[in-house]
Every structure is written in C-alpha cells, then in structure tokens.
Design a protein around this motif. Sequence first.
Motif, short mmCIF file in Angstrom:
data_model
loop_
_atom_site.label_atom_id
_atom_site.label_comp_id
_atom_site.label_asym_id
_atom_site.label_seq_id
_atom_site.Cartn_x
_atom_site.Cartn_y
_atom_site.Cartn_z
N ASN A 37 -5.25 5.57 1.31
CA ASN A 37 -5.46 4.53 0.30
C ASN A 37 -5.15 3.12 0.78
O ASN A 37 -4.43 2.37 0.13
CB ASN A 37 -4.60 4.83 -0.93
CG ASN A 37 -5.37 5.65 -1.95
OD1 ASN A 37 -6.56 5.87 -1.79
ND2 ASN A 37 -4.70 6.09 -2.99
N ASN A 38 -5.66 2.77 1.94
CA ASN A 38 -5.57 1.37 2.35
C ASN A 38 -6.83 1.10 3.17
O ASN A 38 -7.50 2.04 3.61
CB ASN A 38 -4.29 1.11 3.16
CG ASN A 38 -4.31 1.78 4.52
OD1 ASN A 38 -4.98 1.31 5.44
ND2 ASN A 38 -3.62 2.90 4.67
N THR A 39 -7.15 -0.15 3.37
CA THR A 39 -8.45 -0.49 3.96
C THR A 39 -8.63 0.04 5.37
O THR A 39 -9.75 0.33 5.79
CB THR A 39 -8.69 -2.01 3.87
OG1 THR A 39 -8.86 -2.36 2.50
CG2 THR A 39 -9.92 -2.44 4.65
N TYR A 41 0.82 -1.23 0.00
CA TYR A 41 0.00 0.00 0.00
C TYR A 41 0.85 1.27 0.00
O TYR A 41 0.31 2.38 -0.04
CB TYR A 41 -0.96 0.00 1.19
CG TYR A 41 -0.33 0.23 2.55
CD1 TYR A 41 0.33 -0.80 3.20
CD2 TYR A 41 -0.37 1.48 3.16
CE1 TYR A 41 0.93 -0.59 4.43
CE2 TYR A 41 0.22 1.69 4.39
CZ TYR A 41 0.87 0.65 5.02
OH TYR A 41 1.47 0.87 6.24
#
Lengths: 456, 456
Positions: free
Chosen positions: A109-111, A81
């Motif tokens: 930008n990651n879960t 990521y």
Amino acid sequence: MEKKIPYKIYLEESELPRQWYNVRADMKNKPAPLLNPATLKPITFDELRQVFCDELARQELNDTDAYIDIPKEIRDFYKMYRPSPLVRAYCLEKELDTPAKIYYKFEGNNTSGSHKLNSAIAQAYYAKQQGLTGVTTETGAGQWGTALAMACAYFHLDCKVYMVKVSYEQKPFRREVMRTYGASVTPSPSNTTNVGRKILAEHPGTTGSLGCAISEAVEVAAADPNYRYVLGSVLSQVLLHQSVIGLETKAAMDKYDIQPDIIIGCAGGGSNLGGLISPFVGEMLRGEKQYQIIAVEPASCPSLTRGRFVYDFCDTGKVCPLSKMYTLGCDFIPSANHAGGLRYHGMSSVVSQLYADGYLEARSVEQTSVFAAAEQFARIEGILPAPESSHAIRVAIDEALKCKETGEEKTIVFGLTGTGYFDMVAYEKYNNGEMTDYIPTDEELEASFAKFPKVD
Amino acid sequence: MEKKIPYKIYLEESELPRQWYNVRADMKNKPAPLLNPATLKPITFDELRQVFCDELARQELNDTDAYIDIPKEIRDFYKMYRPSPLVRAYCLEKELDTPAKIYYKFEGNNTSGSHKLNSAIAQAYYAKQQGLTGVTTETGAGQWGTALAMACAYFHLDCKVYMVKVSYEQKPFRREVMRTYGASVTPSPSNTTNVGRKILAEHPGTTGSLGCAISEAVEVAAADPNYRYVLGSVLSQVLLHQSVIGLETKAAMDKYDIQPDIIIGCAGGGSNLGGLISPFVGEMLRGEKQYQIIAVEPASCPSLTRGRFVYDFCDTGKVCPLSKMYTLGCDFIPSANHAGGLRYHGMSSVVSQLYADGYLEARSVEQTSVFAAAEQFARIEGILPAPESSHAIRVAIDEALKCKETGEEKTIVFGLTGTGYFDMVAYEKYNNGEMTDYIPTDEELEASFAKFPKVD
C-alpha cells in the motif's frame, strides 16, 4: 474469551516500532564478514564508508547491538504509509474450506508497490544527514528504483538510477514513476561511465544486465565525494531496516493474542523474508519460542534449495564485496522468470547462516503454479499480488490445504510484499496460457559452481 | 485540549457505516426524474428493472428514505479494503508553509485503484441476490471495468466488459487486470452485437467510443434475461453507494473533533464528489451546518462551469434515459485530456440540482497545472495520484496557499479518489514537457447546445 479478530489489524501510530531489531545480535553463529574483493580480507569500516554513508557502513558491520533507534525523521515518513495492515484472510480461508487461520502482512500500500520503501527512506535519510548531494543505484524491474526515487524526493536529494536497458525500454511505466519523483533514469549500459562505454564498445547491441548497471552506479558514486551508492537488498543493513515488517507483525499478533505456527516469505536477496522473520527468529535464537519458518524461492533460481554455502561475489561485475551465502554463482543467469525480484543468484548472509543452522526451511516452486495461486488470491482477497509475493501465497495455500486434510487449525502468516500492477505483461502471459516453467539441470549448476572464487 | 491528530485516521471495523446515506431525502428540490428515451415521460420502476436489477432500480427511484441498510455481504467485502484512511497531509502543509490544515480521504488503496469498487460490489451483490448469471458494462480507461471485474469475481458472477477499442489496444495492463479477475473483455465496436456490426460496417477503421461501448453492453444485457447492465457513475444509486466515502470521512473527523471549512472533490460524472459531500450537504440542507464545497472539473470538459442545466441524453448512443443535468451536450467530444474519468459530457442529477440551488461552487482547471500539483503532491506525500484526483489536489493547494496569504487556519479536506499507476503515459507526457491545454471556445459549446433534445 478469544478476541474478535478484525479483517485488518492496524496498529495505532503510538504503537509503531521506535527501534529496528538487529537479529545478528542474538545469533551465536554470526554471518561471516564481507570480504574486500581486492584483498579477500574482511572489509573494514574505512573501506566500507567509501561506498556507503558512514552510519550505514556502521550498521552493516554491527552484529552486537540488538536494537537500533529509528531516527524521528524516518519514523515521520513511516507514518505516511505505515503501519501496514496485518490482514486476516477470512475470504481465502472460506474459499479453501480450511480450518487453518491465514494472515498476511501487506506491504504493497504505497506507491513503490512494495516493502522496498522501508529501507530506501532510511538510506536516503543517512545520506542527507551526512550532507551528501545524492545517491546512485541500479534497478532491474524498477521496484527498488521507485522506492529510492520517492525517498530522495522527500529529502530533496539527487537520485541517479541506472536501469537495465531492456527494462528501461520494455517497462516505461516504472521509469516514468521514477522520473515523476525527480530521479534521473539512465538506460544501462550507457556512455556516461567508463564501464558502460567499454561494454557498449565490446557488445554494441547489448540490452544490459543488473551486474553492468551495478558497476555503472558504483563508478558514478565513487567519482564524486558527495555521492554514495545504495543497494536495496541482500545487505545486513537492509534486513535491519526491514525488521520493521516483522516488528509490526509481531506487535499486531501480540495485541490479539495470536500465536503463529508457520511463517512464510518469498526469498530473492532475502531482505523482506529477513525483515519479516527477524523478531520471531530472535525468540527461537533465545530459546523462547518455536516456529516453522519457510523461505520460498523460484525453481528457476533455487539458491537456498540447490545452491552452495560459500563465499561469492555479490554482483556479476565482481566490483562489490564477497559474501558468504547460499549462491548459484555470480555468473548464473536464471531463465526468464517474471518474478524479477527473485532472480538474484545469492542470498542475504544473515538468512543464509540461519538456514545453515536449521532455523528455517526452504521450498522452491514453479511459476505457473505461483500465478495460479496469485489469481486465486486476487479473485477472493481483492489484492492483485506481485509475482514475487505470490511465491509465498502458493506455499501458504499449500499449507492451508494440508490443514484441511489433517484437520489441524494451524495459524499461518505470510508476507505479501507487494502489488503486481506493473507486472501485467507476466499476468497476460499467464492469462493467455503462454507461461512456461524452467528448472536448471544439475549440470548447469555444477558448471556455475566450478567458477566460485577461491577464498582461503 | 486538542487531540493529537495522527498522520492517518483509521476507523475501527465496528465504526464502519452500516447504512448508506441518501441525500435526495433531505433535498427540498429533488433531482428531476429520469425520462424514458422513447416516450420522454418519467421512467417507471417496471421500465427501469428491464435494464437494472430490481433493488438497484428501486434505489434509483428512491428519493425519500434518508438511510438504506448496507447488506452484510457488502459490508464484509468493504472490510477487506475499508475503512480507507483519512490522511492529515502534514508534509504537504509544511512544504507549502501554510497555516491551513489539509486532510484527504484516500480511496486508492485497492486493486481497482479508485473509489469505483464501492459501487461495483453493491451492484454485483444485488445481481447475485436476484439470481442473475452476470452483468455487462462498458469501460474507457478501465477503472470502472476493473472494479466491476473484482466484484464479480468475489460473487462468482459473469462479467462482460466492452472496452473502447483504442483503450483496449493502448492500455493492455488494465485489460489484463480485468482478465485476471475472470472478466471477458471485448474491444468495442465488436462483431458480437448488432450495433457493433453496424458501426464496423459504416466505419471500418474506427477506434471506438464510450457511447458505442455503452450501446453494445446494453444490447447484450437486454438479449438475455439473466443479465443486467450496470453503470459506474452519474446514477443516483451510484452516489448512494459512494456515500460510504463521506460517511467515513465525517465519522473520522467527528472522532477527532475536526471541523472542515472547505470540502473539495473532482467532478466527472459526479459519483465520488457526490459520495464525499453527501453527509456534509445533508447538514447544510437541514440547516445544521455551513461548508464551502468546491467541485473541480477540467477546463477541457467544463459541464458545471460552462454547461447548461437541461434534459439531455446520458449517453452518446441515445439509448439510455434522459437526465436533467448540467451538460455540454451528449455529442460534445472533449479534447484529449488524460483524466479519462472526467471527460463525461454531463453531471449527476443530484450534484446538478445541488449546484443549481447554490450548495456548492465549481471551478475548472487546466491539465498542466493539475499535473504540476500531482507531482508536487507525489513527491512530498508519497502517493502518486490519478489525474482525476489531481484536479482536487490542485484546488486544495490553491486554497492552502490563499490561507498562507491571509493567515487563516482553515481546515481543508479533499477526496483523493485514486492512484495514477495506470496513467503513466500521461505523466510521461508531462515529464517530457509535451502536455498541452485546451479550452473549448464559446462557439463550440453553442454548437453543441443547439443539439439538446426537445423536452416538453
């Protein structure tokens, strides 16, 4: 000739940091040591390793090594990521009609939706390496719990999360993300611990608090030698891991010969801010460069701008070590503010010391103006920001508008720490015109200050 | 020597596509024309432009130009969230212990959470360019509505979204994202339209349907010459815009000399699948290359695997044109399936014709096995996928496991169209073991087929 700056600067995989930067090594005035809550003496490695993994206890106490290798296993996970993009906010600049150049480092930008994963994966790795079975932690809104659940899933490590009961019930989505990653999530207070049972007996209808959740997580970890407790902010080890944000930011700027004038970050416990500014502050500490650094906090929880620089407990339950920091008092309960990540009563000891020494300034902003900035940013830059991150956006826009007045072409960079996808209840309140501001009175703060622990 | 493949391949800004690819130009058997629902004759440009912007009507009818320029304004917006990464799933490969090489094109790194933004921004741009005031649309789960709201905010265009009432009430977060971007969101059926009032009078307690929402959105657009109706899937213009996915994928693979063997995409209306495969199918159509292409659909709504290739209405309300496509019948109501984006009764006419001509195969999968794949993927690759996208993950894993048996080192690429952050109710059901599967019986499908409109 000036290089053409793309909308998004991505470092190559080969340019990713291989070491974290430990800003404490370059500080002349080191952060004051953590104190053992029982003895009020500086905490030792042997005491710390009963709570944290050995390597993390070592990192917590290490204020001399400037660079610490990032293990390959962690770098491999980072590659999934990271690098995060450094974005040139061309559209926002145009919308504001400002001569300022605005950049943001986007960690959403990651879960997990935030920068929290940078430290979660490191803490999970060291637990795995030490042969532990699992880790315990607490979570409020759920960002840290999500990040830790992801990290533990990757290393096949047990993850026990104590989630403040009111959040567990009102924010089921975060809870389900954690469960999808295999974490066990327990509403706190629970009947799985002594402290939980005691609180439930005394306050049957309680909806819980972060302080109580910490106490439960610590108790569970202490009861099993194969578990350790982990924490997502405030600690110096966390700032160390988060330095990856600042190192990438600096590498990306250097690559394009960009020289920032102002660096802005939101400040709750201080981990994202500390991580972003570390390499830049390092240059200031070494007398190489000068930057204007601004920490932004909510007016409802103004630890830097209105708190005191004293030793205080890190947790409401008073089971964790004491830290010398800017604090509003460990019993201070901020009024409802939707930036859950900024509701902490204190501040990282590293950031506190740097602030005391004049390396950064602090501003407090009210939440309705923060959501106005968030909305403006979302509509023109596309990203729906987390309420926490939007504190930095507010001040970045304010500074850019000042440049519009003065005509200065300053370069502004701010940390966009996360996305607001799980914060839509707050946005709904704002959209409906139902959001209010609250600033604590001097009397309230003085009453809280009166309860500071007596140290020395 | 083989180039070292990074975890994520990002194209440079200068490598981004400057033209969309129109696969229809290379098809010997063109997709059958849309029919006017009133006359059952092929629809003309003059008829289409009453519903769509002129340029979009032109694109809808254009089956001869292979490349169509992407206007600079759209490319600038694309630069804010594109290129999307082509990810090498090293961790998944290791977890599966497969000799296969797995890649995925990740379209979820934007606030709409999916690929829908690629077409939304194009449709909003052409509306703005034509001097319109705004656009109307319908949305079910809310992905398309969110994307359109974002695009309209950027171009300062009005956006009126009719959201199926049950979703409006049960999925308030998506609704609030749209409102934050300035869209007006109306639960459908509503009393703002004739068709809405009629349905409310006949069925007072109705929770709405996509068919009804389409009818309301079309009525509102038709009533004001400064508005047009826009649609997020199925149409050939949408596939054209989505070709940016496939073009970037191919450019990234070419850059590293990667030759895919299998290309996999989930298929609802067909826009993401069509976009991903377009340039690859183009090579097949021109006789240059050969690929195995797999469309994956839910077993509960199996338009390709069990539907008929006939002319049918695109909407339940039967106000839109007829399209020749694989369809289950416009009155077919699939059983509850959480992949809302895959519950469409029909399939893009382009994808349908390619399937009829043997350029791709289709598989249907059941949702519990889809969520098992989603969870496995999330835990090891970090990204929590949308239920729709997870259909492609299921088949990618199945194919990789076949390679493990045979020892073949196939290169698999699949489209990861979006994230599941707004789908946690479905994940919760899965986590609790409460998810079930349903496959329609032959009798149900035959009953639906019996109602196909008579054309010719």
